[in-house]
Every structure is written in C-alpha cells, then in structure tokens.
Scaffold this motif. Structure first.
Motif, PDB file in Angstrom:
ATOM      1  N   GLU A 191     -20.199  -2.949 -16.444  1.00 40.76           N
ATOM      2  CA  GLU A 191     -20.724  -1.868 -17.282  1.00 40.76           C
ATOM      3  C   GLU A 191     -20.533  -0.570 -16.518  1.00 40.76           C
ATOM      4  N   ASP A 192     -19.705   0.310 -17.072  1.00 43.49           N
ATOM      5  CA  ASP A 192     -19.405   1.593 -16.426  1.00 43.49           C
ATOM      6  C   ASP A 192     -19.024   1.421 -14.956  1.00 43.49           C
ATOM      7  N   GLY A 193     -18.217   0.387 -14.657  1.00 40.84           N
ATOM      8  CA  GLY A 193     -17.735   0.160 -13.301  1.00 40.84           C
ATOM      9  C   GLY A 193     -18.655  -0.651 -12.407  1.00 40.84           C
ATOM     10  N   THR A 194     -19.836  -1.003 -12.892  1.00 42.26           N
ATOM     11  CA  THR A 194     -20.782  -1.810 -12.106  1.00 42.26           C
ATOM     12  C   THR A 194     -20.678  -3.261 -12.543  1.00 42.26           C
ATOM     13  N   THR A 228     -21.097  -2.490 -26.376  1.00 41.41           N
ATOM     14  CA  THR A 228     -22.294  -3.280 -26.064  1.00 41.41           C
ATOM     15  C   THR A 228     -21.901  -4.538 -25.291  1.00 41.41           C
ATOM     16  N   GLN A 229     -22.834  -5.068 -24.532  1.00 47.02           N
ATOM     17  CA  GLN A 229     -22.603  -6.311 -23.808  1.00 47.02           C
ATOM     18  C   GLN A 229     -22.343  -7.454 -24.792  1.00 47.02           C
ATOM     19  N   GLY A 230     -23.075  -7.481 -25.882  1.00 48.87           N
ATOM     20  CA  GLY A 230     -22.910  -8.528 -26.884  1.00 48.87           C
ATOM     21  C   GLY A 230     -21.516  -8.541 -27.488  1.00 48.87           C
ATOM     22  N   ASP A 231     -20.954  -7.359 -27.755  1.00 48.09           N
ATOM     23  CA  ASP A 231     -19.594  -7.285 -28.290  1.00 48.09           C
ATOM     24  C   ASP A 231     -18.583  -7.819 -27.276  1.00 48.09           C
ATOM     25  N   ALA A 232     -18.770  -7.465 -26.018  1.00 45.85           N
ATOM     26  CA  ALA A 232     -17.869  -7.938 -24.958  1.00 45.85           C
ATOM     27  C   ALA A 232     -17.954  -9.456 -24.829  1.00 45.85           C
ATOM     28  N   GLU A 233     -19.162  -9.989 -24.871  1.00 52.72           N
ATOM     29  CA  GLU A 233     -19.344 -11.429 -24.730  1.00 52.72           C
ATOM     30  C   GLU A 233     -18.828 -12.178 -25.960  1.00 52.72           C
ATOM     31  N   SER A 234     -18.973 -11.613 -27.128  1.00 58.00           N
ATOM     32  CA  SER A 234     -18.416 -12.236 -28.336  1.00 58.00           C
ATOM     33  C   SER A 234     -16.899 -12.301 -28.250  1.00 58.00           C
ATOM     34  N   TRP A 235     -16.288 -11.212 -27.771  1.00 61.41           N
ATOM     35  CA  TRP A 235     -14.831 -11.169 -27.631  1.00 61.41           C
ATOM     36  C   TRP A 235     -14.341 -12.251 -26.670  1.00 61.41           C
ATOM     37  N   ILE A 236     -14.998 -12.387 -25.519  1.00 64.66           N
ATOM     38  CA  ILE A 236     -14.564 -13.393 -24.545  1.00 64.66           C
ATOM     39  C   ILE A 236     -14.760 -14.791 -25.128  1.00 64.66           C
ATOM     40  N   GLY A 237     -15.807 -14.971 -25.922  1.00 64.60           N
ATOM     41  CA  GLY A 237     -16.025 -16.255 -26.563  1.00 64.60           C
ATOM     42  C   GLY A 237     -14.932 -16.625 -27.546  1.00 64.60           C
ATOM     43  N   ALA A 296     -19.669   1.814 -21.328  1.00 66.07           N
ATOM     44  CA  ALA A 296     -18.466   1.036 -21.592  1.00 66.07           C
ATOM     45  C   ALA A 296     -18.553  -0.301 -20.861  1.00 66.07           C
ATOM     46  N   TRP A 297     -18.341  -1.344 -21.599  1.00 60.60           N
ATOM     47  CA  TRP A 297     -18.329  -2.705 -21.057  1.00 60.60           C
ATOM     48  C   TRP A 297     -16.879  -3.163 -21.009  1.00 60.60           C
ATOM     49  N   THR A 298     -16.444  -3.646 -19.840  1.00 59.70           N
ATOM     50  CA  THR A 298     -15.057  -4.068 -19.671  1.00 59.70           C
ATOM     51  C   THR A 298     -14.987  -5.401 -18.931  1.00 59.70           C
ATOM     52  N   TRP A 299     -13.869  -6.101 -19.146  1.00 57.70           N
ATOM     53  CA  TRP A 299     -13.601  -7.367 -18.473  1.00 57.70           C
ATOM     54  C   TRP A 299     -12.499  -7.182 -17.445  1.00 57.70           C
TER      55      TRP A 299
END
Length: 74
Positions: free
Chosen positions: A53-56, A26-35, A2-5
């Motif tokens: 990513e998973d709390g890290t 995915t990291q790409g989905d998270a980064e697209s959303w922030i974009g 899980a990728w979170t902001w």
C-alpha cells in the motif's frame, strides 16, 4: 491510496507477471484480482506475490496452494 502487487519467482527475484495488473484503490479489489488470476500468474513463472500500500509492504504469500515453491516441488 494505491494497492499494488509485486511478483516474485522461487528465488525471490521480481518477475514479469503473465497477467498485467492495475493499481487498485482498495485492498479488497487487489485481493479479488489476485484470487481471479493466481493460476495464470503461477503458470507464467510467479511463485509468490507481495501486496503493498503506497510502497509499504503489507504481506507476502505463495501462489502455490500448499505454500511450497516450484523449486521445492521438483
């Protein structure tokens, strides 16, 4: 995975986002959303974000194009 902001104000304290995010697979989905939403998030009081990513913590970045915070612009 899980990728979170995390959304932070100029002082680094967590703030409520103006646009509610989801958990991303995915990291790409998270980064697209922030974009897509960075401007609304910035206008809503977030000055920087942190991707995890998973709390890290993976990285943090400013929502200001020049890298400055709102406090530095005043």
């Amino acid at each position: 995975m899980a990728w979170t902001w995390r959304f932070e104000g100029s002082g680094g304290a967590e703030v409520q986002p103006a646009v509610e995010p989801e958990e991303f697979t995915t990291q790409g989905d998270a980064e697209s959303w922030i974009g897509e939403h960075w401007k609304a998030l910035q206008e809503g009081g977030a000055d920087q974000v942190e991707l995890s990513e998973d709390g890290t913590k993976i990285y943090a970045m400013s929502l200001h194009p020049d890298g400055e915070t709102a406090a530095a612009e005043e």
